[in-house]
Design a protein around this motif. Structure first.
Motif, mmCIF file in Angstrom:
data_model
loop_
_atom_site.group_PDB
_atom_site.id
_atom_site.type_symbol
_atom_site.label_atom_id
_atom_site.label_comp_id
_atom_site.label_asym_id
_atom_site.label_seq_id
_atom_site.Cartn_x
_atom_site.Cartn_y
_atom_site.Cartn_z
ATOM 1 N N UNK A 50 0.729 -1.222 0.027
ATOM 2 C CA UNK A 50 0.032 0.002 -0.040
ATOM 3 C C UNK A 50 0.759 1.164 0.112
ATOM 4 N N UNK A 51 2.081 1.137 0.275
ATOM 5 C CA UNK A 51 3.066 2.241 0.581
ATOM 6 C C UNK A 51 3.290 2.762 -1.103
ATOM 7 N N UNK A 52 2.789 2.214 -2.020
ATOM 8 C CA UNK A 52 3.239 2.758 -3.492
ATOM 9 C C UNK A 52 1.794 3.590 -4.070
ATOM 10 N N UNK A 53 0.870 3.719 -3.115
ATOM 11 C CA UNK A 53 -0.293 4.565 -3.586
ATOM 12 C C UNK A 53 -0.021 5.789 -4.021
ATOM 13 N N UNK A 54 0.618 6.651 -3.334
ATOM 14 C CA UNK A 54 0.931 8.211 -3.714
ATOM 15 C C UNK A 54 1.789 8.114 -4.994
ATOM 16 N N UNK A 55 2.780 7.326 -5.127
ATOM 17 C CA UNK A 55 3.600 7.417 -6.187
ATOM 18 C C UNK A 55 2.840 7.049 -7.487
ATOM 19 N N UNK A 56 1.683 6.154 -7.391
ATOM 20 C CA UNK A 56 0.897 5.628 -8.388
ATOM 21 C C UNK A 56 0.287 6.952 -8.817
ATOM 22 N N UNK A 57 -0.583 7.665 -7.772
ATOM 23 C CA UNK A 57 -1.243 8.896 -8.237
ATOM 24 C C UNK A 57 -0.381 9.749 -8.831
ATOM 25 N N UNK A 58 0.844 10.297 -8.405
ATOM 26 C CA UNK A 58 1.282 11.155 -9.010
ATOM 27 C C UNK A 58 2.021 11.040 -10.310
ATOM 28 N N UNK A 59 2.098 9.717 -10.400
ATOM 29 C CA UNK A 59 2.665 9.105 -11.929
ATOM 30 C C UNK A 59 1.439 9.532 -13.119
ATOM 31 N N UNK A 60 0.389 9.246 -12.673
ATOM 32 C CA UNK A 60 -1.002 9.786 -13.466
ATOM 33 C C UNK A 60 -1.080 11.260 -13.639
ATOM 34 N N UNK A 61 -0.919 11.909 -12.399
ATOM 35 C CA UNK A 61 -0.990 13.439 -12.721
ATOM 36 C C UNK A 61 0.207 13.825 -13.522
ATOM 37 N N UNK A 62 1.250 13.366 -13.512
ATOM 38 C CA UNK A 62 2.526 13.753 -14.051
ATOM 39 C C UNK A 62 2.347 13.610 -15.559
ATOM 40 N N UNK A 63 1.863 12.506 -15.859
ATOM 41 C CA UNK A 63 1.711 12.269 -17.338
ATOM 42 C C UNK A 63 0.364 12.928 -17.879
ATOM 43 N N UNK A 64 -0.425 13.194 -17.114
ATOM 44 C CA UNK A 64 -1.808 14.023 -17.776
ATOM 45 C C UNK A 64 -1.543 15.228 -17.800
ATOM 46 N N UNK A 65 -0.584 16.119 -16.959
ATOM 47 C CA UNK A 65 -0.340 17.453 -16.973
ATOM 48 C C UNK A 65 1.012 17.629 -17.792
ATOM 49 N N UNK A 66 1.704 16.496 -18.080
ATOM 50 C CA UNK A 66 2.679 16.758 -18.928
ATOM 51 C C UNK A 66 4.042 17.349 -18.135
ATOM 52 N N UNK A 67 3.935 17.038 -16.922
ATOM 53 C CA UNK A 67 4.860 17.478 -15.737
ATOM 54 C C UNK A 67 5.882 16.490 -15.084
ATOM 55 N N UNK A 68 6.977 16.655 -15.257
ATOM 56 C CA UNK A 68 8.147 15.680 -14.343
ATOM 57 C C UNK A 68 8.236 16.203 -13.018
ATOM 58 N N UNK A 69 8.610 15.260 -12.198
ATOM 59 C CA UNK A 69 8.962 15.464 -11.005
ATOM 60 C C UNK A 69 10.424 16.048 -10.708
#
Length: 456
Positions: free
Chosen positions: A364-383
């Motif tokens: 369950x500790x990967x939930x936040x990284x999975x969410x930010x990966x979707x947001x990153x690609x949807x908004x075309x923003x890199x971490x």
């Protein structure tokens, strides 16, 4: 004419019934009962497991403690998976898809152990001696002192093993073994159960480390009744694409060590080579939209990996939700959280998620990284470069603490990461050289991503 006695046996759990049913009353599997004629088996069966001739019930406090030295496989990743080496008298079951490296691993292991002066026996029920020799030549182990025996009769195998007294014996594979005392073909439920029982008794009474190679079904489970997994001491599965470069050996059961321990191997022309630093294998070379680095706990090891997401406009009436390495239900929940709390409109978009390297994760500790990966690609923003994300998401949008957070942060620091996003409620260790970013809500983490760098 004497009436035949008929019983029905479940292929999944091995339970016996007097009447047929469409659903097994014991394990709930459908269409798993098959008919078998019952024969008189008086006197048939494996000998009892006995520690001494005068064994009798005794208080647990008076049972003598034995600390037998484990036998190293000369492979650090294999030793880690087994819990620190092979325990004397243990029965190990290794499963995996055809061609993924099961026989290669045990052949390499026996050759290395034999070179160290230990007596080993490789029993092949599927290949001839010439075929095994050709494979050993490819692996550079043709000059090994390992003993080879091509036989499928378990009685003959145990008879020769009693004479040889090997320290390690491999049965490749258990589905090809049969006992003359029982009806049925090799691989049937009754044959599998009896052969496994005899090998378990032999291993415990002789102290021989016995490894069984098991075939798998289309679902990736060990073929045959589940009782086979209950009888052995250790169950290990090979994961990964057999056409890929890396393999993962995961222990799902271990009476002599921790479960969920993994060993990482690289498949080369010389066989399976242990990977000393697996985190570097699964990390990206650079940053890109949709790529996020996170950390999971596999047994006693903190493992860094890359999770990737791709969001695109859907051309179907029902948008696709495809995930590899994580459960699709987890992806569905996270997308709903992003719609509700991060105001990310992706209900009409296709979303594809993958864990690099072929890892399969349920942390369950990967939930936040999975969410930010979707947001990153949807908004075309890199971490931001050299950043890592860890956290569990609740259904109300809160970011919850995860287990072994200090171990994850230390692994990230060791590999040179400079920023780490973690839950605000977790106990954060004081680690120098790394900036810790605390977030209590999902929308806070998404806002940090939006402001961390400008869109490309």
């Amino acid at each position: 004419m004497m009436k035949k006695n008929i019983q029905y046996i479940c292929r999944e759990c091995g339970e016996k019934f007097t009447k047929w049913a469409g659903k097994c009353p014991e394990c709930g599997a459908w269409s798993s009962l098959f008919e078998q004629e019952v024969e008189n088996s008086r006197g048939i069966g494996a000998k009892s497991m006995q520690q001494s001739a005068g064994s009798k019930p005794m208080p647990l406090s008076q049972v003598p403690t034995e600390h037998a030295k484990r036998l190293s496989t000369a492979n650090p990743e294999f030793d880690r998976t087994l819990g620190g080496g092979m325990a004397p008298g243990s029965l190990v079951l290794i499963g995996g898809d055809p061609g993924i490296g099961k026989s290669t691993l045990v052949l390499q292991t026996l050759s290395a152990i034999a070179a160290a002066g230990c007596k080993t026996l490789y029993v092949s029920g599927e290949e001839s001696a010439a075929q095994v020799k050709l494979r050993a030549e490819r692996l550079g182990a043709a000059g090994s002192d390992m003993l080879l025996f091509c036989e499928t009769s378990l009685n003959k195998i145990l008879e020769n093993a009693d004479k040889i007294k090997p320290q390690v014996m491999v049965i490749d594979s258990i589905q090809t073994m049969y006992s003359e005392e029982l009806p049925g073909t090799p691989g049937s439920v009754s044959q599998l159960r009896e052969c496994a029982l005899k090998l378990m008794v032999y291993a415990k009474n002789s102290g021989t480390v016995t490894m069984l190679i098991g075939h798998v079904t289309k679902d990736g489970q060990i073929a045959g009744p589940r009782i086979l997994e209950h009888m052995v001491d250790t169950v290990a599965y090979f994961e990964g694409d057999k056409k890929g470069q890396y393999r993962i050996l995961r222990a799902v059961k271990n009476r002599f060590g921790a479960t969920d321990e993994i060993g990482v191997f690289e498949m080369t022309s010389l066989g399976l080579i242990p990977v000393q630093n697996p985190s570097r294998v699964f990390l990206p070379d650079g940053v890109s939209p949709g790529s996020v680095v996170s950390c999971t706990i596999e047994g006693s090891r903190a493992l860094l990996f890359e999770i990737q997401a791709l969001v695109g406009k859907s051309s179907y009436a029902m948008p696709q939700r495809v995930s590899a390495g994580v459960e699709q239900k987890k992806l569905t929940i996270i997308l709903a959280l992003l719609e509700r709390f991060a105001k990310l409109q992706i209900s009409n978009s296709d979303v594809f998620v993958s864990v690099a390297g072929g890892l399969k994760l349920d942390d369950p500790g990967i939930d936040l990284s999975l969410a930010l990966a979707v947001v990153s690609n949807a908004l075309n923003i890199s971490l931001p470069p050299r950043s890592i994300v860890i956290g569990e998401l609740g259904l109300s949008g809160e970011i919850r603490s995860v287990s072994s957070l200090d171990l994850r942060i230390k692994e990230a620091q060791r590999l040179g990461f400079e920023k780490i996003a973690v839950p605000a409620s977790g106990k954060i260790p004081n680690v120098k050289g790394i900036e810790v970013l605390k977030f209590a809500r999902l929308e806070q983490a998404v806002e940090w991503l939006r402001s961390a760098t400008l869109p490309r």
